[in-house]
Scaffold this motif. Structure first.
Motif, PDB file in Angstrom:
ATOM      1  N   ARG A   7       0.859  -1.186   0.000  1.00  0.00           N
ATOM      2  CA  ARG A   7       0.000   0.000   0.000  1.00  0.00           C
ATOM      3  C   ARG A   7       0.884   1.221   0.000  1.00  0.00           C
ATOM      4  NH1 ARG A   7      -4.350   1.002   4.265  1.00  0.00           N
ATOM      5  NH2 ARG A   7      -2.469   1.927   5.044  1.00  0.00           N
ATOM      6  N   VAL A   9       0.683   5.249   0.706  1.00  0.00           N
ATOM      7  CA  VAL A   9      -0.160   6.264   1.328  1.00  0.00           C
ATOM      8  C   VAL A   9       0.531   7.617   1.199  1.00  0.00           C
ATOM      9  CG1 VAL A   9      -1.219   7.010   3.493  1.00  0.00           C
ATOM     10  CG2 VAL A   9      -1.043   4.574   2.969  1.00  0.00           C
ATOM     11  N   LYS A  29      -5.097   7.296  -7.408  1.00  0.00           N
ATOM     12  CA  LYS A  29      -4.215   6.223  -6.939  1.00  0.00           C
ATOM     13  C   LYS A  29      -3.073   6.099  -7.936  1.00  0.00           C
ATOM     14  CE  LYS A  29      -7.859   3.878  -4.498  1.00  0.00           C
ATOM     15  NZ  LYS A  29      -8.614   2.665  -4.273  1.00  0.00           N
ATOM     16  N   GLU A  32      -1.044   2.559  -8.081  1.00  0.00           N
ATOM     17  CA  GLU A  32      -1.745   1.282  -8.109  1.00  0.00           C
ATOM     18  C   GLU A  32      -1.363   0.507  -9.378  1.00  0.00           C
ATOM     19  OE1 GLU A  32      -6.294   0.303  -8.580  1.00  0.00           O
ATOM     20  OE2 GLU A  32      -5.840   1.113  -6.599  1.00  0.00           O
TER      21      GLU A  32
END
Length: 83
Positions: A7, A9, A29, A32
């Motif tokens: 992930r 962030v 995002k 991603e």
């Protein structure tokens, strides 16, 4: 080698968080599905402002790794001064 369960962030300053919220700007995002993690010095453009990755912090919550990106204060496209 692809990143699995990583992930990413984005961490904004309090002022930039307020600007994003008040302007109703959705943060895309960016990373991603990418196999390469962002590096310090990379620039992101969000809502007409530019943010620089100043630091990367690796965390683990017991389930999966997280890469937290500390971003600089946003700068407008023009020479407009905010603040």
């Amino acid at each position: 080698m692809p990143q699995q369960d990583l992930r990413i962030v984005l961490s904004f300053s309090a002022e930039d968080q307020a600007w994003l919220r008040l302007s109703s700007i959705a943060v895309p995002k960016f990373f991603e599905g990418h196999a390469v993690a962002p590096a310090s010095g990379d620039a992101l453009r969000i809502g007409g402002r530019q943010f620089i990755v100043q630091a990367r912090i690796w965390e683990h919550d017991g389930m999966a790794p997280t890469l937290r990106l500390l971003l600089s204060s946003g700068h407008a496209e023009s020479d407009t001064v905010f603040g």
